[in-house]
Enzyme design. Sequence first.
Site, PDB file in Angstrom:
ATOM      1  N   GLU A  19       0.835  -1.202   0.000  1.00 13.93           N
ATOM      2  CA  GLU A  19       0.000   0.000   0.000  1.00 13.93           C
ATOM      3  C   GLU A  19       0.871   1.253   0.000  1.00 13.93           C
ATOM      4  OE1 GLU A  19      -3.155   0.836   0.117  1.00 13.93           O
ATOM      5  OE2 GLU A  19      -4.284  -0.973   0.597  1.00 13.93           O
ATOM      6  N   ARG A 102      -7.553   0.194  13.081  1.00 14.63           N
ATOM      7  CA  ARG A 102      -6.180   0.559  12.736  1.00 14.63           C
ATOM      8  C   ARG A 102      -6.248   1.701  11.741  1.00 14.63           C
ATOM      9  NH1 ARG A 102      -5.207  -1.149   7.439  1.00 14.63           N
ATOM     10  NH2 ARG A 102      -6.270  -3.045   6.782  1.00 14.63           N
ATOM     11  N   ASN A 104      -5.251   3.412   8.131  1.00 16.49           N
ATOM     12  CA  ASN A 104      -5.092   2.875   6.780  1.00 16.49           C
ATOM     13  C   ASN A 104      -4.397   3.939   5.929  1.00 16.49           C
ATOM     14  OD1 ASN A 104      -5.565   0.539   5.145  1.00 16.49           O
ATOM     15  ND2 ASN A 104      -7.191   1.649   4.083  1.00 16.49           N
ATOM     16  N   GLU A 123     -12.744  -5.372   9.113  1.00 21.26           N
ATOM     17  CA  GLU A 123     -13.483  -4.924   7.926  1.00 21.26           C
ATOM     18  C   GLU A 123     -14.959  -5.272   7.990  1.00 21.26           C
ATOM     19  OE1 GLU A 123     -11.251  -5.658   4.281  1.00 21.26           O
ATOM     20  OE2 GLU A 123      -9.364  -5.474   5.375  1.00 21.26           O
ATOM     21  N   ASN A 150     -10.178   5.016   2.554  1.00 25.73           N
ATOM     22  CA  ASN A 150      -9.079   4.834   1.613  1.00 25.73           C
ATOM     23  C   ASN A 150      -8.792   6.091   0.819  1.00 25.73           C
ATOM     24  OD1 ASN A 150      -7.346   2.552   1.182  1.00 25.73           O
ATOM     25  ND2 ASN A 150      -9.214   1.319   1.105  1.00 25.73           N
ATOM     26  N   ASP A 199      -9.662   1.858  -4.109  1.00 27.92           N
ATOM     27  CA  ASP A 199      -8.642   1.814  -3.053  1.00 27.92           C
ATOM     28  C   ASP A 199      -7.773   3.070  -3.175  1.00 27.92           C
ATOM     29  OD1 ASP A 199      -6.883   0.960  -1.072  1.00 27.92           O
ATOM     30  OD2 ASP A 199      -7.055  -1.128  -1.619  1.00 27.92           O
TER      31      ASP A 199
HETATM   32  C1  BGC Z   1      -7.303  -2.088   3.192  1.00 24.97           C
HETATM   33  C2  BGC Z   1      -7.638  -3.519   3.076  1.00 24.97           C
HETATM   34  C3  BGC Z   1      -8.960  -3.663   2.352  1.00 24.97           C
HETATM   35  C4  BGC Z   1      -8.912  -2.991   1.027  1.00 24.97           C
HETATM   36  C5  BGC Z   1     -10.248  -2.977   0.355  1.00 24.97           C
HETATM   37  C6  BGC Z   1      -7.213  -1.555   1.807  1.00 24.97           C
HETATM   38  O1  BGC Z   1      -6.845  -0.217   1.864  1.00 24.97           O
HETATM   39  O2  BGC Z   1      -6.097  -1.865   3.889  1.00 24.97           O
HETATM   40  O3  BGC Z   1      -7.650  -4.102   4.349  1.00 24.97           O
HETATM   41  O4  BGC Z   1      -9.304  -5.017   2.186  1.00 24.97           O
HETATM   42  O5  BGC Z   1      -8.454  -1.672   1.155  1.00 24.97           O
HETATM   43  O6  BGC Z   1     -10.321  -2.083  -0.694  1.00 24.97           O
HETATM   44 CA    CA Z   2      -5.487   1.407   0.658  1.00 21.45          CA
END
Ligand code: BGC
Ligand code: CA
Length: 295
Positions: A19, A102, A104, A123, A150, A199
């Site tokens: 990521e 957490r 992200n 999730e 995200n 994402d």
């Molecule tokens: C998260 C993942 C998630 C995914 C879904 C990511 O940014 O960290 O845990 O499954 O996005 O789009």
């Molecule tokens: Ca992400």
Amino acid sequence: MTDTTHVRCVWPGPAILGEGPVWMPEENALYFVDIKAPCVHRYDAASGETATHTMPAYIGCLLPRAQGGFIGAFQNGLAFVDLARGAVDPIADPEADLPGNRFNDGKIDAHGRLWTGSMDNAESEPTGSLYRVDPDLSWHRMDEGYICTNGPAFSLDGRTIYHTSSYEREIYAFDLSDDGTLANKRTHIRLPDDAGYPDGMTVDADDHLWVAHYDGWRVTRFTPAGVVERVLEIPVAHVTSCAFGGPELTTLYVTCATKNLADEARAEQPHAGGLFEIDLSGTGLRGVPQNRFAG
Ligand code: BGC
Ligand code: CA
């Protein structure tokens, strides 16, 4: 248009949840995290070598500070990170009361502020929020109710922030004022059900938004009006984020994940969890330098 520009896997990984790619021009290197390893990888674009720094907790994002070093958003809050010294110095834990959450994804705006979202690590519950962290290290909860936050990204004039609710498949836009307040939350883009989940994202030099599709095998470039302009096919299902790099910012780096991939699917995706490089030189497409945290 579907673009079949050459996509090259430059690091095989496999990352569990790669990521947050960030290009560091002065190092000619790309940093990205593996949230669940947890670790930070540094890919040296000239030598092709990767170095790995183990992290003490799940790390959602790692972004550079203007004064050197990094700020990171972890499972247990925000911290300054000095990779050379191997030091992680805590700043604050805005969600000490939510141990199942957490942090992200995150990005820095034109005023040197960090925008980062939290999420339920399992999730399932909408316990995630979007935070603004100012250079004085104060933090502010700016939006809430997300299962999975995200991809913050900003329009070139800095007046719009894009932020995603992945499970809703929605990319929101908000008006962002100079003082950091948000207004006029609206759905900017909704991905179709068969296109995976939005994402990580980045905005290019033409103010177009590039969106990674988790479970969608692609990165899509959208016009500022939210219309699909082109699709880059990526040979893995779980595409997580993208960022421009290279000396002219004409290389698109794409991260991905092996998390939740069944063995069978994994066998069909030999590059799952790798790092991809897409050379866009000659296309006129390029990124913009990334902002740095001012605190
Ligand atoms: C998260 C993942 C998630 C995914 C879904 C990511 O940014 O960290 O845990 O499954 O996005 O789009
Ligand atoms: Ca992400």
